[in-house]
Structures are given as structure tokens and as C-alpha cells.
Design a protein around this motif. Structure first.
Motif, PDB file in Angstrom:
ATOM      1  N   GLU A 285      43.284  35.626  46.644  1.00 14.27           N
ATOM      2  CA  GLU A 285      42.140  36.537  46.765  1.00 14.27           C
ATOM      3  C   GLU A 285      41.737  36.622  48.234  1.00 14.27           C
ATOM      4  N   LYS A 286      41.670  37.815  48.739  1.00 16.85           N
ATOM      5  CA  LYS A 286      41.395  38.042  50.161  1.00 16.85           C
ATOM      6  C   LYS A 286      40.021  37.515  50.547  1.00 16.85           C
ATOM      7  N   GLY A 287      39.959  36.817  51.677  1.00 26.75           N
ATOM      8  CA  GLY A 287      38.702  36.291  52.177  1.00 26.75           C
ATOM      9  C   GLY A 287      38.167  37.107  53.342  1.00 26.75           C
ATOM     10  N   PRO A 288      37.060  36.682  53.938  1.00 28.39           N
ATOM     11  CA  PRO A 288      36.470  37.420  55.071  1.00 28.39           C
ATOM     12  C   PRO A 288      37.425  37.561  56.251  1.00 28.39           C
ATOM     13  N   GLN A 289      38.342  36.585  56.413  1.00 30.08           N
ATOM     14  CA  GLN A 289      39.304  36.625  57.523  1.00 30.08           C
ATOM     15  C   GLN A 289      40.677  37.110  57.083  1.00 30.08           C
ATOM     16  N   GLY A 290      40.743  37.720  55.892  1.00 23.91           N
ATOM     17  CA  GLY A 290      42.008  38.243  55.397  1.00 23.91           C
ATOM     18  C   GLY A 290      42.720  37.238  54.501  1.00 23.91           C
ATOM     19  N   PRO A 314      45.846  27.561  58.302  1.00 23.31           N
ATOM     20  CA  PRO A 314      45.257  26.464  57.516  1.00 23.31           C
ATOM     21  C   PRO A 314      43.849  26.835  57.030  1.00 23.31           C
ATOM     22  N   GLY A 315      43.585  26.526  55.772  1.00 24.45           N
ATOM     23  CA  GLY A 315      42.246  26.726  55.212  1.00 24.45           C
ATOM     24  C   GLY A 315      41.960  28.116  54.720  1.00 24.45           C
ATOM     25  N   LEU A 316      42.846  29.094  54.995  1.00 27.56           N
ATOM     26  CA  LEU A 316      42.611  30.466  54.519  1.00 27.56           C
ATOM     27  C   LEU A 316      43.258  30.642  53.134  1.00 27.56           C
ATOM     28  N   PRO A 317      42.990  31.771  52.449  1.00 28.85           N
ATOM     29  CA  PRO A 317      43.415  31.925  51.050  1.00 28.85           C
ATOM     30  C   PRO A 317      44.891  31.665  50.778  1.00 28.85           C
ATOM     31  N   ALA A 318      45.798  32.144  51.639  1.00 34.30           N
ATOM     32  CA  ALA A 318      47.230  31.940  51.390  1.00 34.30           C
ATOM     33  C   ALA A 318      47.586  30.465  51.396  1.00 34.30           C
ATOM     34  N   ASP A 319      47.045  29.731  52.360  1.00 39.03           N
ATOM     35  CA  ASP A 319      47.296  28.292  52.451  1.00 39.03           C
ATOM     36  C   ASP A 319      46.739  27.572  51.221  1.00 39.03           C
ATOM     37  N   ILE A 349      52.076  45.291  48.862  1.00 35.49           N
ATOM     38  CA  ILE A 349      51.036  44.260  48.921  1.00 35.49           C
ATOM     39  C   ILE A 349      49.661  44.906  49.088  1.00 35.49           C
ATOM     40  N   ARG A 350      49.569  45.883  49.975  1.00 40.29           N
ATOM     41  CA  ARG A 350      48.274  46.535  50.220  1.00 40.29           C
ATOM     42  C   ARG A 350      47.775  47.279  48.994  1.00 40.29           C
ATOM     43  N   GLU A 351      48.693  47.801  48.202  1.00 34.40           N
ATOM     44  CA  GLU A 351      48.288  48.525  46.991  1.00 34.40           C
ATOM     45  C   GLU A 351      47.549  47.631  46.010  1.00 34.40           C
ATOM     46  N   GLN A 352      47.760  46.315  46.116  1.00 35.65           N
ATOM     47  CA  GLN A 352      47.104  45.400  45.173  1.00 35.65           C
ATOM     48  C   GLN A 352      45.639  45.160  45.512  1.00 35.65           C
ATOM     49  N   GLY A 353      45.204  45.613  46.690  1.00 38.01           N
ATOM     50  CA  GLY A 353      43.798  45.464  47.050  1.00 38.01           C
ATOM     51  C   GLY A 353      43.474  44.058  47.514  1.00 38.01           C
ATOM     52  N   SER A 354      42.331  43.528  47.057  1.00 38.16           N
ATOM     53  CA  SER A 354      41.846  42.240  47.538  1.00 38.16           C
ATOM     54  C   SER A 354      42.419  41.052  46.766  1.00 38.16           C
ATOM     55  N   CYS A 355      43.091  41.293  45.642  1.00 39.05           N
ATOM     56  CA  CYS A 355      43.711  40.215  44.858  1.00 39.05           C
ATOM     57  C   CYS A 355      45.194  40.532  44.696  1.00 39.05           C
ATOM     58  N   VAL A 356      46.040  39.627  45.201  1.00 35.96           N
ATOM     59  CA  VAL A 356      47.472  39.876  45.107  1.00 35.96           C
ATOM     60  C   VAL A 356      48.154  38.730  44.373  1.00 35.96           C
TER      61      VAL A 356
END
Length: 509
Positions: A285-290, A314-319, A349-356
Motif C-alpha cells: 500500500e503506497k505511503g506518503p513517500q511512495g 528501508p522502512g518504506l512500504p515495499a521493504d 503497476i500504476r494502473e493498480q493505484g495506491s494498492c498493488v
């Protein structure tokens, strides 16, 4: 009478004179190691056969479902085009390219596809069939029926489902990864000058623990067919494997059932047992920093271009979702990205919006699945798929009967992949064309769907056309409420608007 067995690695290897190689040993050259002359090991160059010889000109072969095991050539397709038929669920092979795997395996123009690997698809949507074929990776097993037989069956029975041979529940070949212990691999091989071979297991040994069933037929070793190997070639192949080996095997029940159905013991049907690596499903799920990762196109372990994930912050959604630098992207929202370019993958990926939802493999898993020549998506655990969140452009049922909502994002060219038309009678607005693989197709739009609402506004009057013309400039996503017609109603409706120029879409696979 007891079948004599020879334990792997025992005995001396006799000297063999060099054997002349046929001109076409490309598969063998790619999948086996090169050897210099060694007076102890000798030289032996087997001719690798991945399929039984078939007489595709035999009319009897066309009177029943046929099985076509196709192999995708390097960075190419299987060599056939699949056509979407208006108002029908038939999946028609509309063209077979000469000199390709599809032609060599007997696929014919007009064939109807009944099943892809172990999935019965005769009544599935066109997009679902394409998704199954692409998710199969470098090899796919198609169950097909000749056009004239299909037409007769539909006229007499109204369905072709009973014609499609299927393996029973849990009856599948097994892909087993065996790690050698103090007792070796834990199996011996039935002795014979040439394959096929069957395995005799050591009770409690490594092979038994890895899921190899007793008396199993040995089909492949590390992705290479050994059905026509000599005993010497098989021993050498196992010796080359070192301390671990991946076997494709079929138990006695599988072998018997495939024989009764006339079905090949094909690798794309296999289920994984004790595999050393597996694909991973990441829900981010996309966060404030992507999202916190970078996608780059580069060559993978097999030398083919792929989409790789780097610079995982580190610490962002993908991680937090478990992404590792160097992972290769396999699928977006459950759809394979194999063969897609960088820009198109980014667009998916962009088509999925904020949740991929992404399916990835690490370098070790990538090398493993490349070696066995099977797609990681065939071994994605059911639990992981079920845990994936629905894609933002997925079909969501609404409270109204026979209606649904679809959310769409523009594709690489800025369009949504569908066309609208109006007719004087019936619902004023309907879907007249859907681009295969586009945002609309992935969201489930079908030709003939009636449009009830657009972005929350009811439509159906001629006065709505001005507002609809402004949709391309509207902020995405585009939200449509649609009502589908049943197949009989769709056929009658198409006849009533037959003045429209309909075009049939086809796709190269």
C-alpha cells in the motif's frame, strides 16, 4: 519377477566411442554440459526427444481432443494466434505460424482450446485464457478440439465439457527436489539399456522425504527429459547434479490415468514438493513517500531481459512487505509480465493505484525455475493468491442484480481500451469494442455490456453524450456501472444491431 535395479553412482562407466550428432541438437546443447574426451567417462551425446512422434495427418487424431505440449523458443512466442469471438466463449486458434512449436506439435487453424494445463477454460472469458497461457511460462499443455468436431458436439450436446479429459483431484506429476544425505539420494534406477526408467526408493531416504512416490516413473532431471536416455547418460546427468537434484516424476496412479486419457506426462501439470525456492506475493500500500523501490530492465540469470526491483528503501512500504533488492518481477495483480517492456510494466503497476499486488522471485528462485523451464506462477501457493487484495480495477459486485462496478486507469497511450456506442432501441449506451490486454479488458468489460452509470452519474439519454465526450480529460479512475447480457440475449441483441461493423480481436501467443 523382480526388476533388477542399479544404484546411482555405483559401478564403472565403460568407454563409449563418439556418436555422430544429428544437425538439430539445440535443446541438448543448451540443457546439458559440454564434455572433453575422458577415457574413464567416455563421450556420449544423446538425442533429446521432448515429445512422442505423432502423425498429425491421421484423421483419427482429429476426431477427439488432442494434447499439444508447446515450448516457447528463446524470446519468442509459442507460434499461434488466439481469436476472441463476438458473443461466444469459444477460444479459436486463428493462425499457426510455420516452423514454430505450435506447428510442430500439430496445432491447427480452427482448433478450439478446451484446457490450458490443468485448467478447463472452454467457458472462461477470453482474457482469462490468455492469462493462463502467459502464466505458464516457457512450456504449456493445450487440450484442443478440431473445429468440425467441436461444431458437431455443440449441435448434438450443447456442451464440450464432457469431452475434455482431466486428471483426478491430487493426481499430478510431481516436481521433487532431492538433497543428498549420508545415504545418497535415496533411490536406485531400474536397469535397462535405455529409458523409460522407474525409481526404487530407499525406505526413509532423501527421495522419499522429498515426496517421490514409490515406483515413480522418472521423466526429467533438472529440467531435461531423460525418457530416451541410456543408463550411462542418466548416471552421468545425476552425477553432474552434485549434492542436490530436481526430479520430475509420475506415480503409478498418475501414469495409469494419463495412459487411459491419452494425456502426456507433461511438466506444466506438475505440483511442487520440497522445492528449494518459491515465488512470493507482495501486497503493498503506497505511503506518503511512495512505494519505496525502483524498477529496472536488465538481463537475468538465463540471459533474457526482465524487470528487476532495486533500491528498496528501508522502512518504506515495499521493504515492509518483504521486497528484496534484486528480486525479479513476475506478475502484477496476478497477470504475468513475461515479455513486457519496461514502460508497459510500469504502466501495469500504476494502473493498480495506491494498492498493488506483485509476484516476485529472488535470484536463487529465478535460477531454479529457469533451470526446470517452468513458470514460478505455476507454483504460487493458493494461500498467497487468496490473501492478495483485489486489484483496484477488478470487478466488484454491486447491490443491484446483474450489475457491477468497474474501476479503470488509463493505459500507456492514455486510453482505457474500450469504445462506446449508442443505439436507438434498448439501452442507449453500450460497450462496442474492448482492446485485448487493456485496462478495460482486465477490469472485465465485455462487448455488449450496457452502461448504467459513469462516475456516479446515470446515463441513457441522448443529452448525456456531451458529458461523455469529456471523459478522456477526467481525473482517473473511471468508474462504470455495467449490466451484462446473458449469452442468448447478447446473440439476439447483436443480430438486431447487425448494421454495426464488428471487428474480431486476435492475440499472438
Amino acid at each position: 519377477m523382480e526388476v533388477p535395479a542399479q544404484r546411482v553412482g555405483e559401478g564403472n562407466v565403460s568407454l563409449l566411442l563418439p556418436r555422430l550428432c544429428p544437425a538439430d541438437l539445440r535443446d541438448t546443447a543448451l540443457l546439458t554440459l559440454k564434455f572433453k574426451f575422458n577415457p574413464r567417462l567416455g563421450i556420449d551425446n544423446p538425442v533429446l526427444s521432448l515429445a512422442e512422434d505423432q502423425d498429425h495427418s491421421d484423421p483419427w487424431n482429429l476426431q477427439r481432443p488432442r494434447f499439444c505440449l508447446l515450448s516457447k523458443e528463446e524470446e519468442k512466442s509459442f507460434g499461434f494466434h488466439l481469436q476472441q469471438q463476438l458473443g461466444k466463449t469459444d477460444h479459436v486458434v486463428c493462425r499457426v505460424d510455420p516452423g514454430t512449436s505450435a506447428q510442430r506439435q500439430g496445432l491447427r487453424e480452427g482448433d478450439r482450446i478446451l484446457a490450458v494445463n490443468s485448467n478447463f477454460v472452454a467457458h472462461e472469458d477470453y482474457a482469462v485464457v490468455v492469462r493462463h497461457i502467459r502464466a505458464s511460462g516457457p512450456r504449456v499443455l493445450l487440450t484442443v478440439l478440431a473445429q468440425h468436431v467441436h461444431d458437431v458436439v455443440h449441435t448434438q450436446q450443447g456442451s464440450d465439457g464432457f469431452l475434455c479429459p482431466t486428471l483426478g483431484s491430487g493426481v499430478r506429476p510431481r516436481l521433487c527436489h532431492v538433497v543428498k544425505d549420508e545415504g545418497g539420494f535415496g533411490f536406485s534406477v531400474t536397469h535397462g539399456a535405455r529409458g523409460p526408467f522407474w525409481l526404487v526408493l530407499t525406505a526413509g531416504g532423501a527421495a522419499e522425504r522429498a515426496g517421490v512416490p514409490p515406483g515413480a516413473r522418472l521423466l526429467e532431471v533438472n529440467g531435461v527429459c531423460v525418457e530416451k536416455f541410456t543408463s550411462n547418460q542418466l548416471n552421468r546427468k545425476l552425477w553432474q547434479s552434485g549434492d542436490q537434484v530436481t526430479l520430475l516424476v509420475a506415480g503409478l496412479d498418475v501414469e495409469e490415468q494419463c495412459h487411459q486419457l491419452g494425456m502426456p506426462l507433461a511438466a506444466p501439470l506438475a505440483e511442487g514438493w520440497a522445492l528449494p525456492a518459491k515465488p512470493r506475493c507482495l501486497n503493498i500500500e503506497k505511503g506518503p513517500q511512495g512505494f519505496g523501490f525502483l524498477l529496472r530492465e536488465e538481463k537475468g540469470p538465463n540471459g533474457h531481459l526482465g524487470q528487476f526491483l532495486w533500491d528498496v528503501d528501508p522502512g518504506l512500504p515495499a521493504d515492509k512487505a518483504g521486497m528484496k533488492a534484486g528480486d525479479r518481477l513476475v506478475a502484477v495483480a496476478g497477470e504475468s509480465v513475461d515479455g513486457l517492456g519496461h514502460e508497459e510494466t510500469v504502466s501495469r503497476i500504476r494502473e493498480q493505484g495506491s494498492c498493488v499486488s506483485l509476484v516476485v522471485v529472488d535470484p536463487e528462485a529465478d535460477r531454479f525455475f529457469s533451470m526446470v523451464r517452468l513458470s514460478p506462477l505455476l507454483f504460487l501457493e493458493n494461500a498467497e493468491v487468496a490473501a492478495s487484495p483485489p486489484a483496484v480495477d477488478a470487478v466488484e459486485p454491486s447491490g443491484l442484480e446483474d450489475s457491477r462496478q468497474c474501476f479503470l486507469y488509463p493505459g500507456p497511450g492514455g486510453g482505457y481500451g474500450f469504445r462506446l456506442c449508442c443505439v436507438a432501441s434498448g439501452p442507449c449506451l453500450f460497450i462496442s469494442q474492448v482492446t485485448p490486454g487493456g485496462s478495460a479488458a482486465r477490469a472485465g468489460l465485455q462487448i455488449g455490456d450496457a452502461v448504467l452509470e459513469v462516475n456516479g452519474y446515470p446515463v441513457g439519454e441522448a443529452s448525456d453524450l456531451d458529458r461523455l465526450q469529456q471523459l478522456p480529460e477526467a481525473e482517473p479512475p473511471l468508474c462504470l456501472k455495467l449490466a451484462a447480457r446473458n449469452p442468448q440475449g447478447l446473440e439476439a441483441w447483436i443480430s438486431s444491431v447487425s448494421g454495426e461493423a464488428w471487428t474480431l480481436a486476435s492475440e499472438l501467443l
